[in-house]
Design a protein around this motif. Structure first.
Motif, PDB file in Angstrom:
ATOM      1  N   PRO A 165      84.714  32.887 -91.752  1.00  0.00           N
ATOM      2  CA  PRO A 165      83.992  33.084 -90.337  1.00  0.00           C
ATOM      3  C   PRO A 165      82.902  34.161 -90.019  1.00  0.00           C
ATOM      4  CG  PRO A 165      86.260  32.653 -90.274  1.00  0.00           C
ATOM      5  CD  PRO A 165      86.049  32.984 -91.718  1.00  0.00           C
ATOM      6  N   MET A 166      83.262  35.241 -90.881  1.00  0.00           N
ATOM      7  CA  MET A 166      82.231  36.399 -90.751  1.00  0.00           C
ATOM      8  C   MET A 166      81.028  36.385 -91.505  1.00  0.00           C
ATOM      9  SD  MET A 166      83.286  38.031 -88.062  1.00  0.00           S
ATOM     10  CE  MET A 166      82.431  39.354 -88.341  1.00  0.00           C
ATOM     11  N   ALA A 168      77.421  35.786 -91.912  1.00  0.00           N
ATOM     12  CA  ALA A 168      76.569  35.856 -90.812  1.00  0.00           C
ATOM     13  C   ALA A 168      75.584  34.492 -91.512  1.00  0.00           C
ATOM     14  CB  ALA A 168      75.821  37.039 -90.743  1.00  0.00           C
ATOM     15  N   ALA A 169      75.250  34.690 -92.800  1.00  0.00           N
ATOM     16  CA  ALA A 169      74.369  33.645 -93.068  1.00  0.00           C
ATOM     17  C   ALA A 169      74.813  32.106 -92.945  1.00  0.00           C
ATOM     18  CB  ALA A 169      73.692  33.834 -94.626  1.00  0.00           C
ATOM     19  N   ALA A 170      75.982  31.957 -93.249  1.00  0.00           N
ATOM     20  CA  ALA A 170      76.340  30.844 -93.262  1.00  0.00           C
ATOM     21  C   ALA A 170      76.463  30.408 -91.593  1.00  0.00           C
ATOM     22  CB  ALA A 170      77.812  30.566 -93.425  1.00  0.00           C
ATOM     23  N   GLN A 171      76.939  31.343 -90.888  1.00  0.00           N
ATOM     24  CA  GLN A 171      76.939  30.903 -89.372  1.00  0.00           C
ATOM     25  C   GLN A 171      75.512  30.653 -88.646  1.00  0.00           C
ATOM     26  OE1 GLN A 171      79.340  30.455 -87.229  1.00  0.00           O
ATOM     27  NE2 GLN A 171      81.235  31.604 -87.644  1.00  0.00           N
ATOM     28  N   ALA A 172      74.507  31.339 -89.221  1.00  0.00           N
ATOM     29  CA  ALA A 172      73.091  31.180 -88.985  1.00  0.00           C
ATOM     30  C   ALA A 172      72.542  29.809 -89.265  1.00  0.00           C
ATOM     31  CB  ALA A 172      72.254  32.378 -89.489  1.00  0.00           C
ATOM     32  N   ASN A 193      77.603  34.114 -83.308  1.00  0.00           N
ATOM     33  CA  ASN A 193      78.889  34.548 -84.251  1.00  0.00           C
ATOM     34  C   ASN A 193      78.017  35.339 -85.170  1.00  0.00           C
ATOM     35  OD1 ASN A 193      80.969  33.375 -82.760  1.00  0.00           O
ATOM     36  ND2 ASN A 193      81.116  31.465 -84.077  1.00  0.00           N
ATOM     37  N   ALA A 194      76.971  34.690 -85.455  1.00  0.00           N
ATOM     38  CA  ALA A 194      76.136  35.340 -86.815  1.00  0.00           C
ATOM     39  C   ALA A 194      75.726  36.673 -86.293  1.00  0.00           C
ATOM     40  CB  ALA A 194      74.873  34.410 -87.116  1.00  0.00           C
ATOM     41  N   LEU A 195      75.000  37.022 -85.203  1.00  0.00           N
ATOM     42  CA  LEU A 195      74.693  38.168 -84.585  1.00  0.00           C
ATOM     43  C   LEU A 195      75.923  39.293 -84.364  1.00  0.00           C
ATOM     44  CD1 LEU A 195      71.923  36.609 -82.513  1.00  0.00           C
ATOM     45  CD2 LEU A 195      71.548  38.029 -84.453  1.00  0.00           C
ATOM     46  N   LYS A 196      76.908  38.729 -84.015  1.00  0.00           N
ATOM     47  CA  LYS A 196      78.093  39.338 -83.830  1.00  0.00           C
ATOM     48  C   LYS A 196      78.423  40.404 -85.215  1.00  0.00           C
ATOM     49  CE  LYS A 196      80.413  37.120 -80.340  1.00  0.00           C
ATOM     50  NZ  LYS A 196      81.649  36.530 -79.786  1.00  0.00           N
TER      51      LYS A 196
END
Length: 348
Positions: A165-166, A168-172, A193-196
């Motif tokens: 979940p953390m 960032a590239a996958a969330q983006a 989430n990516a930016l967090k």
């Protein structure tokens, strides 16, 4: 002795480990593993030039170690030295054909260079090895997204963020896929989430601004765009968001100014041409607005998407003559243009 230094390194005590590595190498200049570990440490301390030199020295000392080529390739990839990185990852695979990270890195290079088929082949090889790491799933999801298979891309990207979940590239990437699927609320959540995880992920921030516009939240969209408008490669997109946010808020002069700045740098920017034309029409400057389309077609006469945009603009103005001419011009360039055929038929 070297094991103690490596343990210190693994515990994150880089400032203590570095001089001890250097002292050890001074006494044991042929110790390839010590040189390699120092290369990793220098990369962690963001001295990529020194890290690269050290990684190359480690390979000179032990040219049969696949991990050394992986380290050098990763450094070159980070510096966008794609040709050199590709060669080193391929060298690593010749020594060990089961390196999932090497296939994933080659896939990443393919994506960076726009070679989607090559990227897909490399990520599929990584997946065949049974790897379920987030970066591999996300990479293949990006390949599918680039090929227009949004639904399948979403499956891979969703799985990637479930695993990590953390990441960032996958969330983006998940956010980008949701935008392509026209689901801005889910996109905004993934991008937040990516930016967090990585506030410096500027690509995610401009995507978030665009998602917020789709959600009719011009204030937040403008705030996000403002943070990246001075980044050269994102400036035009940020200004477009700022212009659209101003237009949404009824500040037509501010919107027009933002679009004009984009067009000064990029005269053929489709989005800016359409936005400025429609803003000028809304300001009561219909001739000036329609002239924007004429100027664009002088440079790009066969752009059917812009012909469609002009047709829609004519319809919004209640000017069926403009709409008819736009569709007829589109059909002159492409007699199989289904959208133009359908639009033209509705006018009859």
């Amino acid at each position: 002795m070297l094991e103690e230094i490596i343990e210190l390194h693994h515990r994150g005590k880089l400032a203590e480990a570095e001089p001890r590595y250097r002292a050890w190498i001074g006494d044991h200049p042929q110790d390839a593993e010590a040189v390699h570990m120092l290369a990793i440490l220098r990369r962690q301390r963001r001295d990529l030039d020194d890290a690269t030199k050290l990684a190359r020295r480690a390979i000179e000392l032990a040219p049969d170690r696949a991990t050394y080529y992986m380290t050098l390739g990763a450094l070159e990839l980070e510096q966008r030295q794609y040709h050199a990185a590709r060669a080193d990852f391929e060298a690593a695979l010749r020594l060990n054909p089961n390196l999932v990270n090497a296939y994933a890195a080659l896939g990443q290079i393919g994506l960076a260079q726009g070679d989607i088929e090559q990227a897909g082949r490399q990520y599929r090889l990584a997946l065949k090895l049974g790897d379920q790491r987030a970066e591999v799933l996300a990479g293949y999801g990006n390949v599918l997204l680039a090929k227009g298979d949004v639904d399948t891309a979403l499956k891979y990207l969703t799985r990637a963020v479930e695993i990590e979940p953390m990441d960032a590239a996958a969330q983006a990437s998940l956010g980008r896929a949701y935008l392509a699927r026209n689901v801005p609320a889910f996109a905004a959540q993934a991008l937040e989430n990516a930016l967090k995880a990585r506030p410096d992920l500027h690509g995610a921030r401009i995507l978030l601004a665009e998602a917020l516009l789709m959600l009719r939240d011009p204030v937040r969209a403008a705030a996000e765009a403002q943070q990246v408008k001075d980044i050269r490669e994102l400036r035009s997109r940020a200004l477009l968001v700022l212009g659209d946010a101003a237009r949404m808020a009824g500040r037509l002069d501010d919107a027009a100014n933002a679009y004009r700045i984009v067009l000064e740098a990029e005269p053929a920017n489709r989005a800016a041409v359409v936005a400025l034309a429609r803003t000028e029409i809304a300001q009561g400057q219909a001739e000036a607005g329609l002239a924007r389309f004429d100027a664009y077609f002088a440079m790009n006469p066969g752009d059917r998407e812009m012909r469609h945009a002009l047709a829609q603009t004519g319809a919004d103005m209640g000017r069926s003559d403009i709409t008819r001419k736009a569709y007829e011009a589109a059909l002159d360039f492409d007699a199989e243009d289904a959208t133009a055929h359908q639009g033209h038929a509705l006018l009859d």
